[in-house]
Design an enzyme around this catalytic site. Sequence first.
Site, mmCIF file in Angstrom:
data_model
loop_
_atom_site.group_PDB
_atom_site.id
_atom_site.type_symbol
_atom_site.label_atom_id
_atom_site.label_comp_id
_atom_site.label_asym_id
_atom_site.label_seq_id
_atom_site.Cartn_x
_atom_site.Cartn_y
_atom_site.Cartn_z
ATOM 1 N N LEU A 299 0.887 -1.167 0.000
ATOM 2 C CA LEU A 299 0.000 0.000 0.000
ATOM 3 C C LEU A 299 0.923 1.214 0.000
ATOM 4 O O LEU A 299 1.979 1.188 0.648
ATOM 5 C CB LEU A 299 -0.876 0.020 1.251
ATOM 6 C CG LEU A 299 -1.981 -1.043 1.358
ATOM 7 C CD1 LEU A 299 -2.708 -0.916 2.689
ATOM 8 C CD2 LEU A 299 -2.977 -0.927 0.209
ATOM 9 N N ASP A 300 0.538 2.276 -0.686
ATOM 10 C CA ASP A 300 1.356 3.487 -0.714
ATOM 11 C C ASP A 300 1.502 4.056 0.706
ATOM 12 O O ASP A 300 0.668 3.792 1.571
ATOM 13 C CB ASP A 300 0.693 4.569 -1.588
ATOM 14 C CG ASP A 300 0.584 4.128 -3.040
ATOM 15 O OD1 ASP A 300 1.347 3.240 -3.450
ATOM 16 O OD2 ASP A 300 -0.284 4.685 -3.745
ATOM 17 N N ILE A 301 2.499 4.899 0.876
ATOM 18 C CA ILE A 301 2.754 5.485 2.210
ATOM 19 C C ILE A 301 1.521 6.234 2.735
ATOM 20 O O ILE A 301 1.220 6.194 3.923
ATOM 21 C CB ILE A 301 4.029 6.377 2.188
ATOM 22 C CG1 ILE A 301 4.418 6.799 3.597
ATOM 23 C CG2 ILE A 301 3.882 7.580 1.278
ATOM 24 C CD1 ILE A 301 5.845 7.268 3.748
ATOM 25 N N THR B 136 -1.638 5.565 1.908
ATOM 26 C CA THR B 136 -2.846 4.728 1.872
ATOM 27 C C THR B 136 -3.005 4.022 3.217
ATOM 28 O O THR B 136 -2.022 3.607 3.817
ATOM 29 C CB THR B 136 -2.743 3.677 0.739
ATOM 30 O OG1 THR B 136 -2.569 4.361 -0.495
ATOM 31 C CG2 THR B 136 -3.980 2.808 0.658
ATOM 32 N N LYS C 69 -5.051 5.230 -7.902
ATOM 33 C CA LYS C 69 -4.841 6.668 -8.139
ATOM 34 C C LYS C 69 -4.728 6.952 -9.635
ATOM 35 O O LYS C 69 -5.286 7.931 -10.141
ATOM 36 C CB LYS C 69 -3.568 7.141 -7.423
ATOM 37 C CG LYS C 69 -3.698 7.136 -5.903
ATOM 38 C CD LYS C 69 -2.382 7.502 -5.253
ATOM 39 C CE LYS C 69 -2.448 7.313 -3.758
ATOM 40 N NZ LYS C 69 -1.129 7.196 -3.141
#
Length: 232
Positions: A104-106, A108, A190
Amino acid sequence: MKIRLDKLISNMGYGSRSEIKKDAKKGLIKVNDMVEKNTGKLIDTEKDLVKYNDEIIEYRQFIYLLMNKPKGYISATEDSYHKTVIDLLEDYHKSFNLAPIGRLDIDTEGLLLLSNDGKFNHELTSPKKNVPKTYYVELARQIEDDYGKVFKKGIKLMPENIVTKPAEFKILSEKSCELTIYEGKFHQVKRMFEEVGNRVTYLKRIKMGHFKLPVDLDAGEYIELTEEEIKM
Ligand code: URA
């Protein structure tokens, strides 16, 4: 499987290897009901019965955690700049060398599984398995009528030059929705919204395969999954 006696006991959460060594000297550790002072002894986890303070130590090789990842942490085991999701684990769980399953992105939040079981990791992340991942999404601009149709058809992502697999889209309000995707390209959610002229302002994963993020699990908290939940 064979494992050193001190590693087995320490992995099961009974203290550090040096503490266990001291307790072994005191005669607190028994293997097959005989006092064992040599903590380097190799134990056969299928045959030997280990007791610590007369309590039977059940050995588990694999551990499975379900975390509500908070913002500001990266989905990696180590990093020189940022805090990682491993930093959120208790020492006991850290000793299992767990790795996040997928990323997961930082910025998210939400459901992140962690395990030391490579086969389980592969089952969930292999592109061939088409494991569904559902995200709760908040957007900068209003949702337009054609999003559902466009996401179902697939969106072309550059520079990979691939078309995303059909995704499911559910509108919750003018600027919030749920999106289920069946792959995990870099920043996929995104980028899909960018391609339709919108921008994600908040992203949270709420499901992966049949695992759901419990509503009462706060960001930064995690639960251990049982073998039964994994086998399902
Ligand atoms: N898609 C994204 O864009 N970010 C994530 O963290 C997960 C899916």
